[in-house]
Design a protein around this motif. Structure first.
Motif, short mmCIF file in Angstrom:
data_model
loop_
_atom_site.label_atom_id
_atom_site.label_comp_id
_atom_site.label_asym_id
_atom_site.label_seq_id
_atom_site.Cartn_x
_atom_site.Cartn_y
_atom_site.Cartn_z
N VAL A 93 33.02 5.96 15.32
CA VAL A 93 32.19 4.98 16.01
C VAL A 93 32.51 5.05 17.50
CG1 VAL A 93 33.87 3.11 15.69
CG2 VAL A 93 31.47 2.55 16.08
N ARG A 120 38.20 -5.33 18.27
CA ARG A 120 37.13 -4.46 17.76
C ARG A 120 37.68 -3.07 17.43
NH1 ARG A 120 31.45 -3.53 18.37
NH2 ARG A 120 31.00 -1.91 16.81
N GLU A 124 37.83 -1.36 13.65
CA GLU A 124 37.24 -0.05 13.34
C GLU A 124 38.28 0.90 12.77
OE1 GLU A 124 34.18 0.48 13.24
OE2 GLU A 124 33.35 -1.18 14.41
N LYS A 127 38.82 0.33 9.20
CA LYS A 127 37.76 0.92 8.37
C LYS A 127 37.91 2.44 8.26
CE LYS A 127 34.40 -2.53 10.00
NZ LYS A 127 33.14 -2.70 10.80
N ASN A 129 37.84 4.56 10.72
CA ASN A 129 37.00 5.26 11.68
C ASN A 129 37.83 5.85 12.81
OD1 ASN A 129 34.36 4.85 10.65
ND2 ASN A 129 34.33 2.75 11.45
N VAL A 131 37.81 6.11 16.61
CA VAL A 131 37.17 5.26 17.62
C VAL A 131 37.12 5.99 18.95
CG1 VAL A 131 37.22 3.04 18.82
CG2 VAL A 131 38.05 3.20 16.46
#
Length: 405
Positions: A93, A120, A124, A127, A129, A131
């Motif tokens: 992301v 934030r 992420e 999850k 991800n 980043v």
């Protein structure tokens, strides 16, 4: 599981091939089981191109609108890199500076980070991800986009690393570490395995373009482990840390800064308060002053000379001209055909004769010194611009060929 912050400069993401190369480096770190946050700069010469586009429309745009424009360069890089990582099959992301929680002051064009709320980013990462964060940018208390100034992506990366308590912050560039001099100027320059925060901060402030000086300052303050390494070659880089093992080295590097102008305020009264009036006035307009020399004049007068960055000289001269009657100066003189050459190293604290060796190297090369500034771990001299490259080579040879052989 380790948390790693990786920053990639503009040359590292300059084209599609290099973007995919960066994607490979990032996904390799991710596939080893690490949490990975990536900070990117604008591609290649994008920032310069955006500045030229602005000039085509308005030669004197507001700093606020320039920030809005320049921030788009990093946003383009982050989205393209995210697309490349998607293609390699990893979850990713991308976030703008303000989505990543970067809050700055209101000084457009050269903002300082005030807070970084990384919720934030942490969400992420939770999850799984990768980043990607657009460097160089944030948002102020008015919700306006701000930029951190040239080299600000380094500062973004270190700030994120500090906020996340990351295990390592890697700064990837087009060189493979920190050298004893610019290898483009000095073929015999040597790569350092490690360097202290203080030494790196001085080199960064004195013209070495490997790291942004504010990023080093922040890394030292928050004890962020830094490594400078190449995005183009798979080899160890240079570690930046509190204490190094290389105490035997007299100096760690020679730096040259061409972005210097010397301003002289001539024949002001030799009375208390004159220097305060001059430098408080400049400070109020955020004009940074570096080397200062006050010389005894004639008939109870004195001359005060100092250096500023070239892009601040016109504003500084304007302020001084406007205040010439108040400070009772005879004239204001500027010379921007100069450069600053410096040596840096904690080893010079306990070794006498460092200055004489530096000055001897300049003398043997017939290079005249205009101004001198010293601290515990650095010596800087102001010389003619045309002598800069010869000076760096001569000084480097004097120290590294003899002391550090």
């Amino acid at each position: 599981m380790k948390t790693i912050v990786q920053k990639f400069g503009g040359s590292s993401v300059a084209n599609a091939q290099r973007v995919f190369n960066v994607a490979r480096i990032v996904t390799e770190a991710y596939n080893q089981g690490n949490n990975v946050v990536v900070v990117v700069s604008a591609q290649g010469d994008t920032t310069d191109d955006l500045i030229e586009k602005a000039k085509e429309i308005n030669p004197n745009p507001s700093k606020r609108e320039m920030d809005v424009l320049l921030a788009t360069g990093e946003q383009m890089s982050m989205s393209l890199l995210a697309m490349a990582i998607e293609k390699l099959g990893c979850p990713v992301v991308s976030l703008t500076g303000w989505q990543a929680g970067v809050r700055t002051d209101t000084n457009h064009g050269a903002s300082h980070i005030k807070t970084l709320k990384a919720e934030r980013i942490q969400n992420e990462l939770a999850k799984k991800n990768i980043v990607i964060v657009a460097g160089f940018q944030g948002i102020n208390r008015y919700d306006d986009v701000t930029t951190l100034g040239r080299g600000g992506s380094d500062t973004s990366a270190v700030a994120i690393a500090a906020s996340l308590h990351a295990d390592l912050c890697q700064i990837f560039t087009d060189v493979d570490g920190v050298y004893t001099a610019d290898p483009r100027l000095v073929p015999g320059a040597r790569k350092l395995d490690e360097i202290t925060y203080d030494e790196m901060l001085e080199l960064a402030s004195l013209g070495a373009q490997v790291l942004h000086n504010r990023s080093v300052e922040m890394a030292k303050k928050f004890h962020v482990d830094l490594e400078v390494l190449s995005s183009l070659e798979d080899k160890p880089g240079t570690k930046v840390k509190e204490v190094t093992k290389m105490e035997k080295m007299l100096i760690k590097g020679v730096a040259k800064d061409d972005n210097v102008a010397r301003i002289s305020v001539m024949n002001v009264p030799d009375v208390p308060g004159i220097a305060y009036r001059i430098f408080s006035m400049l400070a109020a307009k955020r004009i940074n002053v570096d080397i200062i020399l006050q010389s005894v004049g004639r008939d109870q007068t004195k001359d005060i000379s100092f250096t500023v960055e070239k892009d601040q000289k016109d504003r500084a001269i304007q302020l001084l001209e406007e205040a010439k009657d108040t400070i009772q100066a005879k004239s204001i003189v500027c010379n921007d055909n100069i450069c600053k050459v410096s040596i840096v190293g904690s080893g010079m604290q306990s070794n006498p004769g460092v200055a004489s060796r530096m000055f001897g190297a300049l003398f043997e090369s017939n290079i005249n010194i205009h101004m001198i500034s010293t601290s515990e771990i650095k010596i800087s001299v102001l010389i003619d611009l045309e002598d800069g490259k010869r000076a760096v080579t001569a000084i480097h040879d004097a120290f590294f060929d003899e002391f550090n052989a």
